[in-house]
Motif scaffolding. Sequence first.
Motif, PDB file in Angstrom:
ATOM      1  N   LYS A  86      35.390  49.653  62.448  1.00  0.00           N
ATOM      2  CA  LYS A  86      35.211  48.300  61.907  1.00  0.00           C
ATOM      3  C   LYS A  86      33.934  48.242  61.065  1.00  0.00           C
ATOM      4  O   LYS A  86      33.924  47.654  59.982  1.00  0.00           O
ATOM      5  CB  LYS A  86      35.139  47.284  63.045  1.00  0.00           C
ATOM      6  N   LYS A  87      32.874  48.856  61.567  1.00  0.00           N
ATOM      7  CA  LYS A  87      31.607  48.857  60.841  1.00  0.00           C
ATOM      8  C   LYS A  87      31.767  49.582  59.498  1.00  0.00           C
ATOM      9  O   LYS A  87      31.303  49.098  58.457  1.00  0.00           O
ATOM     10  CB  LYS A  87      30.523  49.530  61.685  1.00  0.00           C
ATOM     11  N   ALA A  88      32.451  50.732  59.521  1.00  0.00           N
ATOM     12  CA  ALA A  88      32.673  51.491  58.284  1.00  0.00           C
ATOM     13  C   ALA A  88      33.510  50.674  57.296  1.00  0.00           C
ATOM     14  O   ALA A  88      33.225  50.659  56.089  1.00  0.00           O
ATOM     15  CB  ALA A  88      33.360  52.817  58.590  1.00  0.00           C
ATOM     16  N   MET A  89      34.531  49.997  57.819  1.00  0.00           N
ATOM     17  CA  MET A  89      35.374  49.180  56.943  1.00  0.00           C
ATOM     18  C   MET A  89      34.584  48.012  56.361  1.00  0.00           C
ATOM     19  O   MET A  89      34.754  47.669  55.190  1.00  0.00           O
ATOM     20  CB  MET A  89      36.591  48.661  57.703  1.00  0.00           C
ATOM     21  N   THR A  90      33.727  47.415  57.167  1.00  0.00           N
ATOM     22  CA  THR A  90      32.901  46.304  56.689  1.00  0.00           C
ATOM     23  C   THR A  90      31.991  46.775  55.569  1.00  0.00           C
ATOM     24  O   THR A  90      31.846  46.089  54.549  1.00  0.00           O
ATOM     25  CB  THR A  90      32.072  45.720  57.861  1.00  0.00           C
ATOM     26  N   ILE A  91      31.405  47.954  55.746  1.00  0.00           N
ATOM     27  CA  ILE A  91      30.536  48.514  54.702  1.00  0.00           C
ATOM     28  C   ILE A  91      31.340  48.744  53.427  1.00  0.00           C
ATOM     29  O   ILE A  91      30.890  48.408  52.323  1.00  0.00           O
ATOM     30  CB  ILE A  91      29.873  49.825  55.196  1.00  0.00           C
ATOM     31  N   GLU A  92      32.541  49.297  53.572  1.00  0.00           N
ATOM     32  CA  GLU A  92      33.390  49.567  52.408  1.00  0.00           C
ATOM     33  C   GLU A  92      33.806  48.261  51.719  1.00  0.00           C
ATOM     34  O   GLU A  92      33.775  48.163  50.488  1.00  0.00           O
ATOM     35  CB  GLU A  92      34.626  50.354  52.847  1.00  0.00           C
ATOM     36  N   VAL A  93      34.166  47.254  52.506  1.00  0.00           N
ATOM     37  CA  VAL A  93      34.554  45.958  51.929  1.00  0.00           C
ATOM     38  C   VAL A  93      33.372  45.360  51.180  1.00  0.00           C
ATOM     39  O   VAL A  93      33.532  44.852  50.061  1.00  0.00           O
ATOM     40  CB  VAL A  93      35.053  44.996  53.049  1.00  0.00           C
ATOM     41  N   ASN A  94      32.186  45.442  51.766  1.00  0.00           N
ATOM     42  CA  ASN A  94      30.996  44.910  51.090  1.00  0.00           C
ATOM     43  C   ASN A  94      30.726  45.655  49.789  1.00  0.00           C
ATOM     44  O   ASN A  94      30.328  45.053  48.788  1.00  0.00           O
ATOM     45  CB  ASN A  94      29.783  44.961  52.015  1.00  0.00           C
ATOM     46  N   LYS A  95      30.957  46.975  49.796  1.00  0.00           N
ATOM     47  CA  LYS A  95      30.773  47.770  48.580  1.00  0.00           C
ATOM     48  C   LYS A  95      31.758  47.305  47.504  1.00  0.00           C
ATOM     49  O   LYS A  95      31.393  47.113  46.343  1.00  0.00           O
ATOM     50  CB  LYS A  95      30.993  49.250  48.885  1.00  0.00           C
ATOM     51  N   TYR A  96      33.029  47.097  47.911  1.00  0.00           N
ATOM     52  CA  TYR A  96      34.024  46.625  46.955  1.00  0.00           C
ATOM     53  C   TYR A  96      33.678  45.237  46.425  1.00  0.00           C
ATOM     54  O   TYR A  96      33.867  44.948  45.245  1.00  0.00           O
ATOM     55  CB  TYR A  96      35.426  46.624  47.575  1.00  0.00           C
ATOM     56  N   LYS A  97      33.155  44.378  47.294  1.00  0.00           N
ATOM     57  CA  LYS A  97      32.754  43.036  46.854  1.00  0.00           C
ATOM     58  C   LYS A  97      31.648  43.134  45.813  1.00  0.00           C
ATOM     59  O   LYS A  97      31.672  42.431  44.802  1.00  0.00           O
ATOM     60  CB  LYS A  97      32.286  42.206  48.050  1.00  0.00           C
ATOM     61  N   ASP A  99      30.963  45.736  43.878  1.00  0.00           N
ATOM     62  CA  ASP A  99      31.550  46.295  42.653  1.00  0.00           C
ATOM     63  C   ASP A  99      32.308  45.218  41.885  1.00  0.00           C
ATOM     64  O   ASP A  99      32.226  45.136  40.654  1.00  0.00           O
ATOM     65  CB  ASP A  99      32.493  47.458  42.980  1.00  0.00           C
ATOM     66  N   MET A 100      33.050  44.384  42.609  1.00  0.00           N
ATOM     67  CA  MET A 100      33.837  43.327  41.982  1.00  0.00           C
ATOM     68  C   MET A 100      32.913  42.323  41.287  1.00  0.00           C
ATOM     69  O   MET A 100      33.178  41.897  40.160  1.00  0.00           O
ATOM     70  CB  MET A 100      34.703  42.630  43.036  1.00  0.00           C
ATOM     71  N   GLN A 101      31.835  41.959  41.948  1.00  0.00           N
ATOM     72  CA  GLN A 101      30.882  41.022  41.347  1.00  0.00           C
ATOM     73  C   GLN A 101      30.269  41.611  40.085  1.00  0.00           C
ATOM     74  O   GLN A 101      30.102  40.923  39.074  1.00  0.00           O
ATOM     75  CB  GLN A 101      29.783  40.658  42.354  1.00  0.00           C
ATOM     76  N   LEU A 103      31.665  43.896  38.143  1.00  0.00           N
ATOM     77  CA  LEU A 103      32.708  43.901  37.110  1.00  0.00           C
ATOM     78  C   LEU A 103      32.912  42.508  36.526  1.00  0.00           C
ATOM     79  O   LEU A 103      33.075  42.351  35.304  1.00  0.00           O
ATOM     80  CB  LEU A 103      34.025  44.435  37.676  1.00  0.00           C
ATOM     81  N   GLU A 104      32.900  41.492  37.375  1.00  0.00           N
ATOM     82  CA  GLU A 104      33.055  40.124  36.891  1.00  0.00           C
ATOM     83  C   GLU A 104      31.913  39.743  35.957  1.00  0.00           C
ATOM     84  O   GLU A 104      32.138  39.091  34.931  1.00  0.00           O
ATOM     85  CB  GLU A 104      33.137  39.146  38.072  1.00  0.00           C
ATOM     86  N   ALA A 105      30.707  40.158  36.315  1.00  0.00           N
ATOM     87  CA  ALA A 105      29.547  39.875  35.458  1.00  0.00           C
ATOM     88  C   ALA A 105      29.694  40.585  34.113  1.00  0.00           C
ATOM     89  O   ALA A 105      29.395  40.005  33.057  1.00  0.00           O
ATOM     90  CB  ALA A 105      28.253  40.311  36.154  1.00  0.00           C
ATOM     91  N   ASN A 106      30.171  41.838  34.150  1.00  0.00           N
ATOM     92  CA  ASN A 106      30.390  42.566  32.889  1.00  0.00           C
ATOM     93  C   ASN A 106      31.460  41.907  32.035  1.00  0.00           C
ATOM     94  O   ASN A 106      31.321  41.807  30.813  1.00  0.00           O
ATOM     95  CB  ASN A 106      30.779  44.025  33.173  1.00  0.00           C
ATOM     96  N   VAL A 107      32.557  41.459  32.644  1.00  0.00           N
ATOM     97  CA  VAL A 107      33.627  40.784  31.913  1.00  0.00           C
ATOM     98  C   VAL A 107      33.081  39.516  31.256  1.00  0.00           C
ATOM     99  O   VAL A 107      33.356  39.235  30.088  1.00  0.00           O
ATOM    100  CB  VAL A 107      34.825  40.463  32.849  1.00  0.00           C
ATOM    101  N   GLU A 108      32.287  38.759  32.019  1.00  0.00           N
ATOM    102  CA  GLU A 108      31.707  37.525  31.485  1.00  0.00           C
ATOM    103  C   GLU A 108      30.795  37.820  30.299  1.00  0.00           C
ATOM    104  O   GLU A 108      30.852  37.134  29.265  1.00  0.00           O
ATOM    105  CB  GLU A 108      30.914  36.831  32.599  1.00  0.00           C
ATOM    106  N   ARG A 109      29.971  38.868  30.433  1.00  0.00           N
ATOM    107  CA  ARG A 109      29.060  39.253  29.337  1.00  0.00           C
ATOM    108  C   ARG A 109      29.854  39.654  28.102  1.00  0.00           C
ATOM    109  O   ARG A 109      29.546  39.237  26.981  1.00  0.00           O
ATOM    110  CB  ARG A 109      28.163  40.409  29.797  1.00  0.00           C
ATOM    111  N   LEU A 110      30.921  40.466  28.305  1.00  0.00           N
ATOM    112  CA  LEU A 110      31.737  40.906  27.167  1.00  0.00           C
ATOM    113  C   LEU A 110      32.462  39.731  26.511  1.00  0.00           C
ATOM    114  O   LEU A 110      32.604  39.678  25.285  1.00  0.00           O
ATOM    115  CB  LEU A 110      32.739  41.971  27.623  1.00  0.00           C
ATOM    116  N   GLN A 111      32.927  38.766  27.324  1.00  0.00           N
ATOM    117  CA  GLN A 111      33.579  37.583  26.762  1.00  0.00           C
ATOM    118  C   GLN A 111      32.594  36.774  25.925  1.00  0.00           C
ATOM    119  O   GLN A 111      32.950  36.265  24.854  1.00  0.00           O
ATOM    120  CB  GLN A 111      34.177  36.716  27.879  1.00  0.00           C
TER     121      GLN A 111
END
Length: 146
Positions: A86-97, A99-101, A103-111
């Motif tokens: 569970k701890k490993a999955m939580t770390i991975e989910v946080n990493k994905y979150k 990364d997603m943030q 990417l969203e910031a990059n998309v906003e900048r490019l727009q």
Amino acid sequence: VLQSQLSESKNNESALKKQLQATKLEIDKLKRETRNPYNQSAQVASLEREIRKKSNELNILGEKLKKTVQNASDLESKLDKAAREKKAMTIEVNKYKTDMQSLEANVERLQDELRKIEAKHRQEMNAMENNLRNETVAKDGEIQSL
């Protein structure tokens, strides 16, 4: 689920330990009675059979206790493993979150950049159209004057 199984297993272990202790006390009592000189030999033989019977019960309880302790240990191991996963999955989910943030910031900048480029392009196109209109009007004026 594992936590409830572990709790049940520990309760079983406690009950078996109490039963084991009660059986040991009963065996000790029976042994004392067999040493009593006032008991007749038939009584002694009966008590010795009872001691053997209780000793067998004691051995069975001991085995049950061993199994219960092993089950509790296995359940604790599974619980620990589940907690680590569970701890490993939580770390991975946080990493994905994260990364997603990013990417969203990059998309906003490019727009934003694209909107600026589009606005600049419109201004240039409007300026070119105005220049073309002005040149056309000027050429029409020259042609009219000729």
